[in-house]
Design an enzyme around this catalytic site. Structure first.
Site, PDB file in Angstrom:
ATOM      1  CG  HIS A  93      11.802 -10.406  -9.896  1.00  0.00           C
ATOM      2  ND1 HIS A  93      12.753  -9.534 -10.391  1.00  0.00           N
ATOM      3  CD2 HIS A  93      10.792  -9.637  -9.426  1.00  0.00           C
ATOM      4  CE1 HIS A  93      12.321  -8.290 -10.216  1.00  0.00           C
ATOM      5  NE2 HIS A  93      11.140  -8.324  -9.625  1.00  0.00           N
ATOM      6  N   GLY A 170      11.689  -0.181 -11.047  1.00  0.00           N
ATOM      7  CA  GLY A 170      12.623   0.714 -10.356  1.00  0.00           C
ATOM      8  C   GLY A 170      12.981   1.963 -11.130  1.00  0.00           C
TER       9      GLY A 170
HETATM   10  P1  13P Z   1       9.522  -1.454  -8.239  1.00  0.00           P
HETATM   11  O1  13P Z   1       8.124  -1.384  -7.672  1.00  0.00           O
HETATM   12  O2  13P Z   1      10.575  -0.961  -7.310  1.00  0.00           O
HETATM   13  O3  13P Z   1       9.576  -0.841  -9.599  1.00  0.00           O
HETATM   14  O4  13P Z   1       9.852  -3.011  -8.438  1.00  0.00           O
HETATM   15  C1  13P Z   1       8.935  -3.831  -9.074  1.00  0.00           C
HETATM   16  C2  13P Z   1       9.345  -5.236  -8.884  1.00  0.00           C
HETATM   17  O5  13P Z   1      10.356  -5.672  -9.391  1.00  0.00           O
HETATM   18  C3  13P Z   1       8.477  -6.083  -8.033  1.00  0.00           C
HETATM   19  O6  13P Z   1       8.795  -7.427  -8.177  1.00  0.00           O
END
Ligand code: 13P
Length: 268
Positions: A93, A170
């Site tokens: 990630h 995010g």
């Molecule tokens: P968001 O959906 O909060 O943008 O995060 C995506 C994410 O990092 C999933 O691994």
């Protein structure tokens, strides 16, 4: 193979949030059952989340160490996740790449560890805003795949590549449908080059600001095999909206048709 709707709780959730997993399981029970639902939770919650998921929600970890055991204080091995009840794990990630200096090579060893433990693995890749601005999104993703995917590995069923542009995580900003299609097509082509036909077993997920409102328009793109959801996976109300959107997409398009279109586009 249906769509994969995967949640990533990140560093969120105490025991009092497990009702959300139960509520997601209830929603999964009412859908057609064509798609898979996965929630990746902090390690402390895995065993209890498996119970709450009632066999309708698959539970995964969010990262694993490369080794089986040893002097690695604070690390958790893929075998430990499996032992706790996990069936999958996210590796690479962007938050781990950034905050823990994880390199592509380290991500590859974690993917091997996941396979060794019998876990499905979700390998995350994605370009930065600067790379996108420079027109280097495709080459950045391609380089990440080549270096963080152990191509000789027989991936466990349910494994996936997650395309998560860093600038979309995010932020509420989502790439256009055309941008998602372009990157997913290029990832599929790269996987075909590296793995041949074996890549058909790997889904390609989109992640970054997926919500119940935009999920259907993303999931109906035939190149998108599922989503990896951060913020909107924390509340069952939101996540269930995404699960229902996925169900609507599979009901409309029919999974066989999706796969055919997919195969056609991969062969071109
Ligand atoms: P968001 O959906 O909060 O943008 O995060 C995506 C994410 O990092 C999933 O691994």
């Amino acid at each position: 193979m249906g769509l994969l709707i995967a949640g990533n709780w990140k560093m969120n959730g105490l025991g009092d949030r497990l009702g959300e997993v139960s509520a997601v399981a209830e929603c999964a029970r009412t859908t057609s059952g064509h798609n898979d639902v996965l929630i990746c939770v902090p390690s402390t919650l895995i065993t209890r989340a498996v119970e709450a998921g009632a066999g309708l929600v698959v539970i995964g970890g969010e990262d694993c160490g490369a080794g089986v055991s040893g002097a690695f204080t604070g690390d958790i091995s893929a075998e430990m996740l499996k032992d706790a009840g996990a069936s999958a794990v996210i590796v690479g990630h962007s938050e781990r790449r950034r905050n823990h200096n994880e390199t592509d090579a380290m991500v590859a060893t974690k993917a091997v560890a996941a396979r060794r433990a019998g876990l499905a693995v979700i390998i995350c890749i994605g370009e930065t805003q600067a790379q996108r601005d420079e027109g280097a999104a495709l080459s950045a993703c391609s380089a990440q795949i080549a270096a963080s995917l152990p191509v000789d590995l027989e991936f466990s069923e349910g494994s996936a590549i997650a395309y998560e542009p860093l600038w979309a995580i995010g932020t509420g900003r989502v790439p256009t449908a055309g941008e998602i299609v372009e990157v997913h097509q290029s990832i599929r082509q790269r996987l075909t080059d590296l793995m041949g036909d074996r890549n058909h077993g790997l889904r390609i997920l989109y992640g970054g600001s997926v919500t119940a409102e935009n999920a259907e328009s993303i999931l109906e793109l035939p190149q998108v095999d599922g989503v990896l959801v951060g913020g909107a996976s924390l509340r069952s109300h939101d996540f269930n909206g995404i699960i229902r959107a996925a169900d609507a997409v599979t009901r409309h398009s029919g999974d066989p048709l999706r796969r055919l279109r997919h195969a056609y586009e991969t062969d071109r």
